[in-house]
Scaffold this motif. Structure first.
Motif, PDB file in Angstrom:
ATOM      1  N   LYS A   1     -21.730 -13.054   0.867  1.00 12.97           N
ATOM      2  CA  LYS A   1     -21.183 -12.068  -0.069  1.00 12.97           C
ATOM      3  C   LYS A   1     -20.658 -10.918   0.766  1.00 12.97           C
ATOM      4  CE  LYS A   1     -20.858 -10.442  -4.360  1.00 12.97           C
ATOM      5  NZ  LYS A   1     -19.750 -10.829  -5.162  1.00 12.97           N
ATOM      6  N   ARG A   2     -19.378 -10.622   0.629  1.00 10.52           N
ATOM      7  CA  ARG A   2     -18.760  -9.562   1.413  1.00 10.52           C
ATOM      8  C   ARG A   2     -18.687  -8.285   0.587  1.00 10.52           C
ATOM      9  NH1 ARG A   2     -15.125 -11.110   5.330  1.00 10.52           N
ATOM     10  NH2 ARG A   2     -15.406  -8.973   6.006  1.00 10.52           N
ATOM     11  N   GLU A   3     -18.987  -7.158   1.221  1.00 12.04           N
ATOM     12  CA  GLU A   3     -18.972  -5.864   0.555  1.00 12.04           C
ATOM     13  C   GLU A   3     -17.557  -5.484   0.132  1.00 12.04           C
ATOM     14  OE1 GLU A   3     -19.914  -1.168   1.629  1.00 12.04           O
ATOM     15  OE2 GLU A   3     -20.451  -2.750   3.038  1.00 12.04           O
ATOM     16  N   VAL A   4     -17.444  -4.937  -1.073  1.00 12.31           N
ATOM     17  CA  VAL A   4     -16.172  -4.435  -1.565  1.00 12.31           C
ATOM     18  C   VAL A   4     -16.108  -2.952  -1.238  1.00 12.31           C
ATOM     19  CG1 VAL A   4     -14.765  -4.041  -3.616  1.00 12.31           C
ATOM     20  CG2 VAL A   4     -16.100  -6.147  -3.407  1.00 12.31           C
ATOM     21  N   ARG A   5     -15.085  -2.576  -0.484  1.00 10.62           N
ATOM     22  CA  ARG A   5     -14.895  -1.172  -0.106  1.00 10.62           C
ATOM     23  C   ARG A   5     -13.593  -0.658  -0.710  1.00 10.62           C
ATOM     24  NH1 ARG A   5     -16.118  -2.364   6.122  1.00 10.62           N
ATOM     25  NH2 ARG A   5     -18.372  -2.532   5.993  1.00 10.62           N
ATOM     26  N   GLU A   6     -13.556   0.616  -0.964  1.00 11.55           N
ATOM     27  CA  GLU A   6     -12.340   1.245  -1.482  1.00 11.55           C
ATOM     28  C   GLU A   6     -11.266   1.216  -0.400  1.00 11.55           C
ATOM     29  OE1 GLU A   6      -9.606   2.442  -3.684  1.00 11.55           O
ATOM     30  OE2 GLU A   6     -11.570   2.438  -4.659  1.00 11.55           O
ATOM     31  N   ARG A   7     -10.088   0.730  -0.756  1.00 10.03           N
ATOM     32  CA  ARG A   7      -8.982   0.641   0.201  1.00 10.03           C
ATOM     33  C   ARG A   7      -7.802   1.532  -0.157  1.00 10.03           C
ATOM     34  NH1 ARG A   7      -8.178  -5.628   2.040  1.00 10.03           N
ATOM     35  NH2 ARG A   7     -10.207  -5.858   3.056  1.00 10.03           N
ATOM     36  N   PHE A   8      -7.806   2.099  -1.357  1.00 13.24           N
ATOM     37  CA  PHE A   8      -6.682   2.940  -1.753  1.00 13.24           C
ATOM     38  C   PHE A   8      -6.653   4.203  -0.904  1.00 13.24           C
ATOM     39  CE2 PHE A   8      -4.671   6.287  -4.291  1.00 13.24           C
ATOM     40  CZ  PHE A   8      -3.417   5.711  -4.435  1.00 13.24           C
ATOM     41  N   ARG A   9      -5.493   4.488  -0.314  1.00 14.98           N
ATOM     42  CA  ARG A   9      -5.325   5.662   0.550  1.00 14.98           C
ATOM     43  C   ARG A   9      -4.127   6.476   0.059  1.00 14.98           C
ATOM     44  NH1 ARG A   9      -5.862   4.300   6.557  1.00 14.98           N
ATOM     45  NH2 ARG A   9      -5.286   6.487   6.623  1.00 14.98           N
ATOM     46  N   PRO A  10      -4.394   7.555  -0.643  1.00 15.71           N
ATOM     47  CA  PRO A  10      -3.297   8.375  -1.170  1.00 15.71           C
ATOM     48  C   PRO A  10      -2.364   8.890  -0.076  1.00 15.71           C
ATOM     49  CG  PRO A  10      -5.393   9.063  -2.117  1.00 15.71           C
ATOM     50  CD  PRO A  10      -5.701   8.060  -1.051  1.00 15.71           C
ATOM     51  N   ASP A  11      -2.880   9.064   1.143  1.00 14.75           N
ATOM     52  CA  ASP A  11      -2.035   9.568   2.234  1.00 14.75           C
ATOM     53  C   ASP A  11      -0.972   8.557   2.675  1.00 14.75           C
ATOM     54  OD1 ASP A  11      -4.221   8.024   3.265  1.00 14.75           O
ATOM     55  OD2 ASP A  11      -3.770   8.772   5.267  1.00 14.75           O
ATOM     56  N   ARG A  12      -1.048   7.327   2.168  1.00 17.11           N
ATOM     57  CA  ARG A  12      -0.066   6.294   2.495  1.00 17.11           C
ATOM     58  C   ARG A  12       1.019   6.173   1.414  1.00 17.11           C
ATOM     59  NH1 ARG A  12      -2.074   2.441   6.468  1.00 17.11           N
ATOM     60  NH2 ARG A  12      -3.426   3.720   7.765  1.00 17.11           N
ATOM     61  N   VAL A  13       0.971   7.061   0.404  1.00 21.82           N
ATOM     62  CA  VAL A  13       1.921   7.004  -0.694  1.00 21.82           C
ATOM     63  C   VAL A  13       2.924   8.153  -0.535  1.00 21.82           C
ATOM     64  CG1 VAL A  13       2.192   7.113  -3.225  1.00 21.82           C
ATOM     65  CG2 VAL A  13       0.143   6.034  -2.203  1.00 21.82           C
ATOM     66  N   HIS A  14       4.201   7.802  -0.643  1.00 26.05           N
ATOM     67  CA  HIS A  14       5.287   8.791  -0.513  1.00 26.05           C
ATOM     68  C   HIS A  14       6.208   8.631  -1.719  1.00 26.05           C
ATOM     69  CE1 HIS A  14       3.921   9.135   3.655  1.00 26.05           C
ATOM     70  NE2 HIS A  14       3.808   7.810   3.583  1.00 26.05           N
ATOM     71  N   TYR A  15       6.595   9.736  -2.322  1.00 23.14           N
ATOM     72  CA  TYR A  15       7.458   9.699  -3.494  1.00 23.14           C
ATOM     73  C   TYR A  15       8.853  10.161  -3.128  1.00 23.14           C
ATOM     74  CZ  TYR A  15       3.248   8.909  -6.227  1.00 23.14           C
ATOM     75  OH  TYR A  15       2.101   8.377  -6.749  1.00 23.14           O
ATOM     76  N   ASP A  16       9.825   9.392  -3.565  1.00 17.25           N
ATOM     77  CA  ASP A  16      11.240   9.653  -3.399  1.00 17.25           C
ATOM     78  C   ASP A  16      11.728   9.607  -1.948  1.00 17.25           C
ATOM     79  OD1 ASP A  16      11.616   9.869  -6.164  1.00 17.25           O
ATOM     80  OD2 ASP A  16      11.027  11.976  -6.115  1.00 17.25           O
ATOM     81  N   LYS A  17      11.056  10.313  -1.035  1.00 12.98           N
ATOM     82  CA  LYS A  17      11.418  10.292   0.379  1.00 12.98           C
ATOM     83  C   LYS A  17      10.132  10.379   1.194  1.00 12.98           C
ATOM     84  CE  LYS A  17      15.890  12.516  -0.139  1.00 12.98           C
ATOM     85  NZ  LYS A  17      16.750  13.617   0.307  1.00 12.98           N
ATOM     86  N   TRP A  18      10.235  10.122   2.483  1.00 13.37           N
ATOM     87  CA  TRP A  18       9.052  10.161   3.355  1.00 13.37           C
ATOM     88  C   TRP A  18       8.446  11.513   3.371  1.00 13.37           C
ATOM     89  CZ3 TRP A  18       6.332   6.281   5.406  1.00 13.37           C
ATOM     90  CH2 TRP A  18       5.314   6.611   6.317  1.00 13.37           C
TER      91      TRP A  18
END
Length: 167
Positions: free
Chosen positions: A150-167
């Motif tokens: 059984k492998r642990e489920v970890r949070e992977r969402f990283r808001p710092d990797r999201v860019h809107y409209d431009k970098w």
């Protein structure tokens, strides 16, 4: 869809077979993947033969889990009639592979996606081992079985990797 968040690579398997019905459902899910221009370039080699499952890790260093897994699926691309100058087939294949992984998770099976393409030495070794025609390209080896870990489920969402409209 909880399977997106709970799926993990499984490298330890129980000694219990995957049924033909389960294999059918995995491959059916794969063939429902999106595909550029509806090209559907996929073919799948289903490996149940224990001697072949034991042979693959001798040639592909990242497939040691096949020594325990009861099944492997090798998704392959038929390069004989590709559209768009062959620009999008790898994306089609990746979508089919992801569908297999998510379907397996929903069925209580474990999987591990081991890349083959674009490492030429792995493509050549797997092609030879499976007697693939020249126009068929092995893309990956997917170990499939009943998980013995059984492998642990970890949070992977990283808001710092999201860019809107431009970098």
């Amino acid at each position: 869809m909880k399977e997106i968040y709970t799926r993990r690579s499984i490298r330890k398997y129980d000694n219990k077979p995957v049924t033909d019905e389960q294999i059918h459902e995995l491959l059916r899910a794969a063939m429902y993947a999106p595909s550029a221009g509806n090209e559907q370039p996929w073919h799948f080699v289903v490996i149940k033969d224990r001697s072949l499952l034991d042979e693959i890790p001798k040639h592909h260093p990242y497939t040691q889990m096949l020594l325990e897994a009861p099944l492997a699926i090798v998704p392959c691309c038929d390069s004989s009639n590709l559209k768009y100058d062959g620009a999008f087939w790898i994306q089609d294949m990746a979508a089919a592979i992801q569908n297999i992984l998510l379907q397996a998770e929903s069925m209580g099976l474990g999987t591990c996606w081991c890349g083959v393409y674009a490492r030429e030495e792995l493509v050549e070794k797997i092609s030879k081992m499976l007697n693939l025609p020249e126009h068929i390209i092995p893309v990956a080896v997917i170990a499939v079985g009943h998980p013995a870990e059984k492998r642990e489920v970890r949070e992977r969402f990283r808001p710092d990797r999201v860019h809107y409209d431009k970098w």
